[in-house]
Scaffold this motif. Structure first.
Motif, mmCIF file in Angstrom:
data_model
loop_
_atom_site.group_PDB
_atom_site.id
_atom_site.type_symbol
_atom_site.label_atom_id
_atom_site.label_comp_id
_atom_site.label_asym_id
_atom_site.label_seq_id
_atom_site.Cartn_x
_atom_site.Cartn_y
_atom_site.Cartn_z
ATOM 1 N N PHE A 1 0.845 -1.187 0.000
ATOM 2 C CA PHE A 1 0.000 0.000 0.000
ATOM 3 C C PHE A 1 0.877 1.231 0.000
ATOM 4 O O PHE A 1 1.579 1.500 0.970
ATOM 5 C CB PHE A 1 -0.928 -0.011 1.224
ATOM 6 N N HIS A 2 0.876 1.959 -1.084
ATOM 7 C CA HIS A 2 1.671 3.178 -1.255
ATOM 8 C C HIS A 2 3.118 3.001 -0.799
ATOM 9 O O HIS A 2 3.584 3.705 0.105
ATOM 10 C CB HIS A 2 1.034 4.360 -0.517
ATOM 11 N N PRO A 3 3.831 2.054 -1.418
ATOM 12 C CA PRO A 3 5.221 1.860 -1.000
ATOM 13 C C PRO A 3 6.072 3.060 -1.400
ATOM 14 O O PRO A 3 5.802 3.734 -2.394
ATOM 15 C CB PRO A 3 5.638 0.618 -1.785
ATOM 16 N N ASP A 4 7.087 3.315 -0.626
ATOM 17 C CA ASP A 4 8.056 4.346 -0.966
ATOM 18 C C ASP A 4 9.126 3.671 -1.819
ATOM 19 O O ASP A 4 9.857 2.804 -1.318
ATOM 20 C CB ASP A 4 8.674 4.941 0.297
ATOM 21 N N PRO A 5 9.226 4.019 -3.104
ATOM 22 C CA PRO A 5 10.205 3.366 -3.972
ATOM 23 C C PRO A 5 11.636 3.424 -3.436
ATOM 24 O O PRO A 5 12.448 2.549 -3.748
ATOM 25 C CB PRO A 5 10.091 4.136 -5.297
ATOM 26 N N ALA A 6 11.944 4.407 -2.623
ATOM 27 C CA ALA A 6 13.291 4.516 -2.056
ATOM 28 C C ALA A 6 13.601 3.370 -1.088
ATOM 29 O O ALA A 6 14.768 3.127 -0.778
ATOM 30 C CB ALA A 6 13.458 5.857 -1.348
ATOM 31 N N ASP A 7 12.580 2.654 -0.628
ATOM 32 C CA ASP A 7 12.768 1.563 0.329
ATOM 33 C C ASP A 7 12.985 0.210 -0.345
ATOM 34 O O ASP A 7 13.157 -0.803 0.339
ATOM 35 C CB ASP A 7 11.556 1.450 1.255
ATOM 36 N N TYR A 8 12.944 0.175 -1.676
ATOM 37 C CA TYR A 8 13.033 -1.080 -2.428
ATOM 38 C C TYR A 8 14.113 -0.965 -3.491
ATOM 39 O O TYR A 8 14.380 0.121 -3.996
ATOM 40 C CB TYR A 8 11.693 -1.400 -3.098
ATOM 41 N N VAL A 9 14.721 -2.094 -3.833
ATOM 42 C CA VAL A 9 15.721 -2.125 -4.895
ATOM 43 C C VAL A 9 15.335 -3.209 -5.899
ATOM 44 O O VAL A 9 14.553 -4.112 -5.591
ATOM 45 C CB VAL A 9 17.149 -2.390 -4.348
ATOM 46 N N SER A 10 15.893 -3.112 -7.094
ATOM 47 C CA SER A 10 15.621 -4.118 -8.121
ATOM 48 C C SER A 10 16.416 -5.394 -7.839
ATOM 49 O O SER A 10 17.397 -5.386 -7.077
ATOM 50 C CB SER A 10 16.012 -3.571 -9.496
ATOM 51 N N TRP A 11 15.999 -6.470 -8.465
ATOM 52 C CA TRP A 11 16.715 -7.743 -8.348
ATOM 53 C C TRP A 11 18.158 -7.558 -8.821
ATOM 54 O O TRP A 11 19.095 -8.043 -8.186
ATOM 55 C CB TRP A 11 16.008 -8.813 -9.188
ATOM 56 N N GLU A 12 18.333 -6.834 -9.914
ATOM 57 C CA GLU A 12 19.659 -6.623 -10.474
ATOM 58 C C GLU A 12 20.555 -5.848 -9.497
ATOM 59 O O GLU A 12 21.733 -6.165 -9.344
ATOM 60 C CB GLU A 12 19.564 -5.886 -11.817
ATOM 61 N N TYR A 13 19.991 -4.837 -8.865
ATOM 62 C CA TYR A 13 20.761 -4.083 -7.870
ATOM 63 C C TYR A 13 21.162 -4.999 -6.717
ATOM 64 O O TYR A 13 22.320 -4.999 -6.280
ATOM 65 C CB TYR A 13 19.950 -2.898 -7.340
ATOM 66 N N ALA A 14 20.197 -5.781 -6.217
ATOM 67 C CA ALA A 14 20.474 -6.682 -5.099
ATOM 68 C C ALA A 14 21.550 -7.694 -5.479
ATOM 69 O O ALA A 14 22.453 -7.980 -4.683
ATOM 70 C CB ALA A 14 19.199 -7.391 -4.650
ATOM 71 N N ARG A 15 21.466 -8.231 -6.690
ATOM 72 C CA ARG A 15 22.465 -9.199 -7.160
ATOM 73 C C ARG A 15 23.838 -8.533 -7.215
ATOM 74 O O ARG A 15 24.840 -9.085 -6.761
ATOM 75 C CB ARG A 15 22.068 -9.734 -8.542
ATOM 76 N N GLY A 16 23.924 -7.345 -7.789
ATOM 77 C CA GLY A 16 25.193 -6.628 -7.871
ATOM 78 C C GLY A 16 25.762 -6.313 -6.498
ATOM 79 O O GLY A 16 26.977 -6.437 -6.268
ATOM 80 N N TYR A 17 24.903 -5.910 -5.579
ATOM 81 C CA TYR A 17 25.340 -5.607 -4.217
ATOM 82 C C TYR A 17 25.915 -6.863 -3.562
ATOM 83 O O TYR A 17 26.999 -6.835 -2.968
ATOM 84 C CB TYR A 17 24.172 -5.055 -3.400
ATOM 85 N N ALA A 18 25.189 -7.974 -3.691
ATOM 86 C CA ALA A 18 25.644 -9.234 -3.093
ATOM 87 C C ALA A 18 26.963 -9.669 -3.725
ATOM 88 O O ALA A 18 27.887 -10.093 -3.014
ATOM 89 C CB ALA A 18 24.584 -10.320 -3.253
ATOM 90 N N ASP A 19 27.071 -9.569 -5.037
ATOM 91 C CA ASP A 19 28.313 -9.950 -5.710
ATOM 92 C C ASP A 19 29.473 -9.081 -5.233
ATOM 93 O O ASP A 19 30.584 -9.572 -5.029
ATOM 94 C CB ASP A 19 28.167 -9.834 -7.232
#
Length: 125
Positions: free
Chosen positions: A98-116
């Motif tokens: 419900f009305h998420p703040d986009p700043a609180d979420y990241v894309s799968w690609e971003y998460a993968r890059g961060y983890a790598d």
């Protein structure tokens, strides 16, 4: 159906507007490749969460190929959907954020890059 699912408000209603649609088809089991991919995705989500949640990230934003919009999933919803896919061949219907703040979420690609990046840094030590 899980026992904690809400009761269908039209259950046993002879005037149920969806009755003309018939029964929902049983889910088609995942192929072994699809199941392996879902298991890998679930493991990835666990890694992403362990690394990103302490940074204040609430979950992932995914592009929906069906509607063309972005959907925001918190970590628990992602885990639950993947577990349902593995066990039942499809995810349960769920309420969107419900009305998420986009700043609180990241894309799968971003998460993968961060983890790598974290893994590469640890391997160099």
């Amino acid at each position: 159906m899980q026992e904690d699912d809400p009761r269908d408000p039209f259950a046993d209603d002879p005037d149920d507007p969806t009755s003309a649609m018939g029964d929902i088809d049983d889910p088609v089991p995942l192929t072994p490749e699809e199941r392996d991919e879902a298991i890998t995705d679930l493991a990835d989500v666990e890694v992403f969460r362990s690394l990103l949640e302490p940074q204040g990230v609430l979950g992932l934003v995914l592009d929906c190929p069906e509607c063309g919009e972005q959907h925001y999933f918190d970590w628990e919803l992602l885990r639950g959907n993947l577990r349902q896919m593995i066990e039942n061949g499809r995810a349960q219907v769920h309420e969107p954020a419900f009305h998420p703040d986009p700043a609180d979420y990241v894309s799968w690609e971003y998460a993968r890059g961060y983890a790598d990046g974290v893994i590469d840094t640890e391997e160099r030590r």
